[in-house]
Design an enzyme around this catalytic site. Structure first.
Site, mmCIF file in Angstrom:
data_model
loop_
_atom_site.group_PDB
_atom_site.id
_atom_site.type_symbol
_atom_site.label_atom_id
_atom_site.label_comp_id
_atom_site.label_asym_id
_atom_site.label_seq_id
_atom_site.Cartn_x
_atom_site.Cartn_y
_atom_site.Cartn_z
ATOM 1 N N THR A 131 0.844 -1.200 0.000
ATOM 2 C CA THR A 131 0.000 0.000 0.000
ATOM 3 C C THR A 131 0.878 1.248 0.000
ATOM 4 O O THR A 131 1.954 1.244 0.606
ATOM 5 C CB THR A 131 -0.868 0.011 1.280
ATOM 6 O OG1 THR A 131 -1.680 -1.161 1.270
ATOM 7 C CG2 THR A 131 -1.773 1.232 1.347
ATOM 8 N N GLY A 132 0.396 2.305 -0.651
ATOM 9 C CA GLY A 132 1.100 3.588 -0.577
ATOM 10 C C GLY A 132 1.373 4.163 -1.955
ATOM 11 O O GLY A 132 1.090 3.535 -2.984
ATOM 12 N N ASP A 178 8.339 3.385 5.129
ATOM 13 C CA ASP A 178 8.532 4.770 5.576
ATOM 14 C C ASP A 178 9.987 5.031 5.923
ATOM 15 O O ASP A 178 10.476 6.156 5.781
ATOM 16 C CB ASP A 178 7.629 5.053 6.776
ATOM 17 C CG ASP A 178 6.174 4.884 6.395
ATOM 18 O OD1 ASP A 178 5.706 5.640 5.541
ATOM 19 O OD2 ASP A 178 5.529 3.954 6.916
ATOM 20 N N LYS A 196 7.082 0.658 8.776
ATOM 21 C CA LYS A 196 5.991 0.755 7.821
ATOM 22 C C LYS A 196 4.720 1.189 8.565
ATOM 23 O O LYS A 196 4.685 1.193 9.777
ATOM 24 C CB LYS A 196 5.745 -0.599 7.143
ATOM 25 C CG LYS A 196 6.872 -0.999 6.207
ATOM 26 C CD LYS A 196 6.583 -2.264 5.440
ATOM 27 C CE LYS A 196 5.221 -2.348 4.852
ATOM 28 N NZ LYS A 196 4.816 -1.172 4.037
ATOM 29 N N GLY A 216 2.829 4.098 7.614
ATOM 30 C CA GLY A 216 2.445 5.497 7.398
ATOM 31 C C GLY A 216 1.085 5.607 6.727
ATOM 32 O O GLY A 216 0.326 6.535 6.976
ATOM 33 N N GLY A 217 0.779 4.619 5.901
ATOM 34 C CA GLY A 217 -0.527 4.608 5.210
ATOM 35 C C GLY A 217 -1.593 3.866 5.998
ATOM 36 O O GLY A 217 -2.722 3.712 5.516
ATOM 37 N N GLU A 232 -0.281 -5.654 5.934
ATOM 38 C CA GLU A 232 1.035 -5.729 5.281
ATOM 39 C C GLU A 232 1.918 -6.764 5.988
ATOM 40 O O GLU A 232 2.643 -7.526 5.339
ATOM 41 C CB GLU A 232 1.699 -4.354 5.304
ATOM 42 C CG GLU A 232 1.000 -3.361 4.382
ATOM 43 C CD GLU A 232 1.503 -1.939 4.506
ATOM 44 O OE1 GLU A 232 1.216 -1.156 3.602
ATOM 45 O OE2 GLU A 232 2.162 -1.601 5.496
HETATM 46 C C1 5RP Z 1 1.498 1.853 4.258
HETATM 47 C C2 5RP Z 1 2.967 1.722 4.219
HETATM 48 C C3 5RP Z 1 3.672 2.340 3.049
HETATM 49 O O1 5RP Z 1 4.442 1.366 2.429
HETATM 50 C C4 5RP Z 1 4.548 3.452 3.534
HETATM 51 O O2 5RP Z 1 3.757 4.375 4.286
HETATM 52 C C5 5RP Z 1 5.239 4.171 2.393
HETATM 53 O O3 5RP Z 1 4.310 4.918 1.669
HETATM 54 P P1 5RP Z 1 4.706 5.777 0.396
HETATM 55 O O4 5RP Z 1 5.098 4.807 -0.668
HETATM 56 O O5 5RP Z 1 3.431 6.529 0.074
HETATM 57 O O6 5RP Z 1 5.821 6.703 0.771
HETATM 58 O O7 5RP Z 1 3.611 1.152 5.059
HETATM 59 O O8 5RP Z 1 0.975 1.349 5.459
#
Ligand code: 5RP
Length: 219
Positions: A28-29, A84, A94, A96-97, A103
């Site tokens: 995700t992200g 992240d 990880k 951030g999303g 995951e």
């Molecule tokens: C989501 C995650 C993402 O992989 C992480 O936040 C990175 O996001 P991005 O590719 O938008 O920088 O762990 O839960």
């Protein structure tokens, strides 16, 4: 500074690790969004994807890719996801999303975890990015107090529940000198569903998008 071009470069490089006809784990992200777009354009189709979030499921389906449940897929050959923060030892933060629990499950069920990041995510020591911890709502205050005892400053993430109906505490100012031990310690707090440290099961391959190309790091 995160660069969208660097993310796209890492995402497109990950296609080389996706065998035709496989059932693929997809994270995700924004970096993964580039990967899904590239996967949709590729001539060698995959059989299906197992998705780590409702958001990625929507994008995969829009790209014409079948999405199936992990329960019917069994173990997966490859999982592709962003992060992240990442170290050269392939340990990650990880979440951030907000999709960290699914995951972690899909990563655990996969033989190979290919992690795709832009160069701004590569760090010497994890922890500048606040560590996401997914928590059962009724345990929020209790878990927050335990995280303070571990030296962190938890902040409740705004924006509603996760895909699993839980909340996320973003923990600031943790000194993550021993990621594996801290990952286990946080998991043992009652009410914690998962935390964003991917140290016990880190990545197997890290693709770092740079302005000049893609750096490949292996475990
Ligand atoms: C989501 C995650 C993402 O992989 C992480 O936040 C990175 O996001 P991005 O590719 O938008 O920088 O762990 O839960």
């Amino acid at each position: 500074m995160a660069s969208d071009d660097q993310k796209r470069r890492a995402a497109e490089a990950a296609l080389a690790y996706v065998p035709e006809g496989c059932v693929l784990g997809v994270g995700t992200g924004s970096t993964v969004n580039h990967f899904i777009a590239a996967l949709g354009r590729r001539r060698q189709p995959i059989a299906a994807a197992v998705s780590s979030s409702e958001a990625s499921t929507r994008l995969l389906k829009a790209a014409g890719i079948d999405v199936i449940e992990l329960n019917t897929a069994g173990d997966l050959e490859v999982y592709v996801d962003g992060a992240d923060e990442a170290t050269r030892h392939l340990q990650l933060i990880k979440g951030g999303g907000g999709a960290l629990t699914r995951e972690k499950i899909v990563a655990a069920a996969s033989r190979r975890f290919v992690c795709i990041i832009d160069a701004s995510k590569l760090v010497d020591v994890l922890g500048r990015f606040p560590l996401p911890v997914e928590v059962v709502p009724m345990a929020r205050s209790y878990v927050a107090r335990q995280l303070v005892r571990l030296g962190g400053q938890p902040v409740l993430r705004e924006g509603g529940a996760t895909d699993n109906g839980n909340v996320i505490l973003d923990v600031h100012n943790l000194r993550i000198v021993d990621p594996k031990t801290l990952e286990t310690e946080i998991n043992q707090i009652a009410g914690v569903v998962a935390n964003g440290l991917f140290a016990r099961r880190g990545a197997d391959l890290l693709l770092v998008g740079r302005d000049s190309g893609v750096e490949t790091l292996t475990a």
